[in-house]
Design a protein around this motif. Sequence first.
Motif, PDB file in Angstrom:
ATOM      1  N   LEU A   1       0.793  -1.188  -0.079  1.00  0.00           N
ATOM      2  CA  LEU A   1      -0.306   0.129   0.200  1.00  0.00           C
ATOM      3  C   LEU A   1       0.627   0.961   0.084  1.00  0.00           C
ATOM      4  CD1 LEU A   1      -2.725   0.861   0.217  1.00  0.00           C
ATOM      5  CD2 LEU A   1      -3.041   0.511   2.749  1.00  0.00           C
ATOM      6  N   LEU A   2       1.916   1.101   1.008  1.00  0.00           N
ATOM      7  CA  LEU A   2       2.915   2.249   0.681  1.00  0.00           C
ATOM      8  C   LEU A   2       3.799   2.463  -0.861  1.00  0.00           C
ATOM      9  CD1 LEU A   2       4.583   1.706   4.584  1.00  0.00           C
ATOM     10  CD2 LEU A   2       2.966   3.975   3.415  1.00  0.00           C
ATOM     11  N   LEU A   3       3.921   1.360  -1.211  1.00  0.00           N
ATOM     12  CA  LEU A   3       4.824   1.764  -2.113  1.00  0.00           C
ATOM     13  C   LEU A   3       3.654   2.696  -3.721  1.00  0.00           C
ATOM     14  CD1 LEU A   3       7.482  -0.865  -2.831  1.00  0.00           C
ATOM     15  CD2 LEU A   3       7.370   1.579  -4.003  1.00  0.00           C
ATOM     16  N   LEU A   4       2.246   1.899  -3.584  1.00  0.00           N
ATOM     17  CA  LEU A   4       1.517   2.271  -4.368  1.00  0.00           C
ATOM     18  C   LEU A   4       1.102   3.636  -4.388  1.00  0.00           C
ATOM     19  CD1 LEU A   4      -1.308  -0.438  -4.629  1.00  0.00           C
ATOM     20  CD2 LEU A   4      -0.400   0.611  -6.607  1.00  0.00           C
ATOM     21  N   GLN A   5       1.520   4.687  -2.967  1.00  0.00           N
ATOM     22  CA  GLN A   5       0.710   5.468  -2.095  1.00  0.00           C
ATOM     23  C   GLN A   5       2.023   7.004  -2.695  1.00  0.00           C
ATOM     24  OE1 GLN A   5      -1.243   6.987  -0.766  1.00  0.00           O
ATOM     25  NE2 GLN A   5      -0.814   9.253  -0.580  1.00  0.00           N
TER      26      GLN A   5
ATOM     27  N   SER B   1       4.238   5.773  -5.214  1.00  0.00           N
ATOM     28  CA  SER B   1       4.562   5.883  -6.305  1.00  0.00           C
ATOM     29  C   SER B   1       3.751   6.453  -7.825  1.00  0.00           C
ATOM     30  CB  SER B   1       4.775   4.366  -7.232  1.00  0.00           C
ATOM     31  OG  SER B   1       3.505   3.327  -6.804  1.00  0.00           O
ATOM     32  N   LYS B   2       3.043   8.116  -7.296  1.00  0.00           N
ATOM     33  CA  LYS B   2       2.273   8.020  -8.751  1.00  0.00           C
ATOM     34  C   LYS B   2       3.231   8.404  -9.692  1.00  0.00           C
ATOM     35  CE  LYS B   2      -0.685   9.112  -5.885  1.00  0.00           C
ATOM     36  NZ  LYS B   2      -2.624   8.125  -5.728  1.00  0.00           N
ATOM     37  N   GLY B   3       2.314   7.474 -11.071  1.00  0.00           N
ATOM     38  CA  GLY B   3       2.426   7.731 -12.111  1.00  0.00           C
ATOM     39  C   GLY B   3       3.007   6.846 -12.916  1.00  0.00           C
ATOM     40  N   GLY B   4       3.965   5.767 -11.952  1.00  0.00           N
ATOM     41  CA  GLY B   4       4.167   4.327 -12.137  1.00  0.00           C
ATOM     42  C   GLY B   4       3.387   3.102 -10.644  1.00  0.00           C
ATOM     43  N   GLU B   5       2.419   3.656 -10.685  1.00  0.00           N
ATOM     44  CA  GLU B   5       1.852   2.541  -9.673  1.00  0.00           C
ATOM     45  C   GLU B   5       1.886   1.061  -9.908  1.00  0.00           C
ATOM     46  OE1 GLU B   5      -0.557   6.525  -9.815  1.00  0.00           O
ATOM     47  OE2 GLU B   5       0.159   4.541 -10.675  1.00  0.00           O
ATOM     48  N   MET B   6       2.133   0.366 -11.181  1.00  0.00           N
ATOM     49  CA  MET B   6       1.993  -0.091 -11.771  1.00  0.00           C
ATOM     50  C   MET B   6       3.329  -1.443 -10.943  1.00  0.00           C
ATOM     51  SD  MET B   6       0.052  -1.687 -14.785  1.00  0.00           S
ATOM     52  CE  MET B   6       0.067  -0.648 -15.499  1.00  0.00           C
ATOM     53  N   LEU B   7       4.273  -0.435 -11.889  1.00  0.00           N
ATOM     54  CA  LEU B   7       6.089  -0.468 -11.868  1.00  0.00           C
ATOM     55  C   LEU B   7       6.184  -0.624  -9.633  1.00  0.00           C
ATOM     56  CD1 LEU B   7       8.615  -1.053 -12.673  1.00  0.00           C
ATOM     57  CD2 LEU B   7       9.219   1.124 -12.807  1.00  0.00           C
ATOM     58  N   GLY B   8       5.635   0.731  -9.529  1.00  0.00           N
ATOM     59  CA  GLY B   8       5.677   0.403  -7.932  1.00  0.00           C
ATOM     60  C   GLY B   8       5.477  -0.280  -6.776  1.00  0.00           C
ATOM     61  N   ALA B   9       3.899  -1.307  -6.758  1.00  0.00           N
ATOM     62  CA  ALA B   9       3.555  -2.451  -6.556  1.00  0.00           C
ATOM     63  C   ALA B   9       4.469  -2.817  -7.169  1.00  0.00           C
ATOM     64  CB  ALA B   9       1.981  -2.223  -7.204  1.00  0.00           C
ATOM     65  N   ALA B  10       4.851  -3.359  -8.046  1.00  0.00           N
ATOM     66  CA  ALA B  10       6.084  -4.632  -8.609  1.00  0.00           C
ATOM     67  C   ALA B  10       6.483  -4.849  -7.559  1.00  0.00           C
ATOM     68  CB  ALA B  10       5.576  -4.494 -10.285  1.00  0.00           C
ATOM     69  N   CYS B  11       7.088  -3.976  -7.702  1.00  0.00           N
ATOM     70  CA  CYS B  11       8.690  -3.581  -7.259  1.00  0.00           C
ATOM     71  C   CYS B  11       8.820  -4.507  -5.534  1.00  0.00           C
ATOM     72  CB  CYS B  11       8.900  -1.675  -6.656  1.00  0.00           C
ATOM     73  SG  CYS B  11       9.715  -1.660  -7.949  1.00  0.00           S
ATOM     74  N   VAL B  12       7.816  -4.162  -4.791  1.00  0.00           N
ATOM     75  CA  VAL B  12       7.379  -4.762  -3.993  1.00  0.00           C
ATOM     76  C   VAL B  12       7.900  -6.603  -3.825  1.00  0.00           C
ATOM     77  CG1 VAL B  12       5.864  -6.007  -1.579  1.00  0.00           C
ATOM     78  CG2 VAL B  12       6.050  -3.029  -2.910  1.00  0.00           C
ATOM     79  N   GLN B  13       7.704  -7.242  -4.710  1.00  0.00           N
ATOM     80  CA  GLN B  13       7.708  -8.406  -5.161  1.00  0.00           C
ATOM     81  C   GLN B  13       9.539  -8.291  -5.907  1.00  0.00           C
ATOM     82  OE1 GLN B  13       5.831 -10.843  -4.445  1.00  0.00           O
ATOM     83  NE2 GLN B  13       4.755  -9.104  -2.896  1.00  0.00           N
ATOM     84  N   ILE B  14       9.577  -7.706  -5.893  1.00  0.00           N
ATOM     85  CA  ILE B  14      11.111  -7.865  -7.097  1.00  0.00           C
ATOM     86  C   ILE B  14      11.827  -8.057  -5.234  1.00  0.00           C
ATOM     87  CG2 ILE B  14      12.918  -6.405  -7.925  1.00  0.00           C
ATOM     88  CD1 ILE B  14      11.100  -5.340  -9.719  1.00  0.00           C
TER      89      ILE B  14
END
Length: 384
Positions: A311-315, A317-330
Amino acid sequence: MKKPLSALAAGTLVLGIAEFMIMGILPNVANGLGISNATAGHLISAYAIGVCFGAPMLVLARKFALKNILLALVGIMVLGNFCAAIAPNYHFMMLARFVSGLPHGAYFGVASIVALKLAPKGKTALAISIMISGMTIANLFGVPLGTTISTLLSWRAAFFLTSMCGLAALFLVFRLIPQVGGIEDTGFKGQFKFLKSIMPWLLIACTLLGNGSIFCWYSYINPLLTEVSGFPEKSISLLMFLAGVGMVCGNMLSGKLSDKFTPAKVATAVQGIIAISLMLIFFFAQYPILSATLMFICTFCLFALGSPEQLLLLQYSKGGEMLGAACVQIAFNLGNAIGAYAGGLPIEGGLPYNYTALVGFPAACLGFILFFTFTIRSKKFSFQ
């Protein structure tokens, strides 16, 4: 909200089985392909590499509807696991595992955004935790089932069952997930703009350190419980079930607490508990009841970090939300790989298995410091 989120959880269930099942059936796969256990271990790394390669590819899918992206990603899950089931040799199996890993981080990235769009007011963190819950259920039921099938039938049957589960998830996503549209197209470069801020990097580092610190110890949990804690081998299945219960409870409770107290505060507290627990494991692993209790606490914390970090990375990563949320799994998968390697160093040096927890302790402390720093720097914000 429940049915669509359950469909999202079905996808993470398949990912969880695909990622973790091989650890329990590795000798069977090695024998079937005519390779050593050490060589078969590279199949775990191939999946992790696929995760790291697949997530950044989301920047190419930014113009598509989120549901359509999810369907494509689940389709790749089905393909990768089916190819693993029919793999004629080691090299084909390596490719199949790489393909199986490609949708992992990307799916979490897209599913997180869909979960937020579907969540009612005041329930955003809970919605994320429900989406992630499939991963915990995979550890609780799916992985043991796959191991049993591998023993009774064959390891190929286990991968085939995972592929069939993927088809079921594909159907659920198609039927239950509404068309929620896409996200704002900020252009190719705009997808990476959020990485110019220090806040996402702090979160990525916290994820890597938090998971890495636990996997220093958890990667060697079986020999620690038998050789240090003194549990009989026949009790390990029950203890692993207890660990899975901890994962499920941690994931669901952290979602509720994050909606109440903010994700940053919850994640910081959880990371602190991880550091304390690892040090206690080092000193008290020889006591069976304490060792089992601390195992439950650590696996609880492992997945209690998931929804706040997502949730925090989504918050941030404005403009790159999909990549930001995926960074958690990386970061999660890199932490697993690094943690397993680091935890093995004292074992190679002839030290007892409780020293794996001691290796993880500094990383857990650093993760706590970074999370505390993040919490201080961040402004109070609402996820409603």
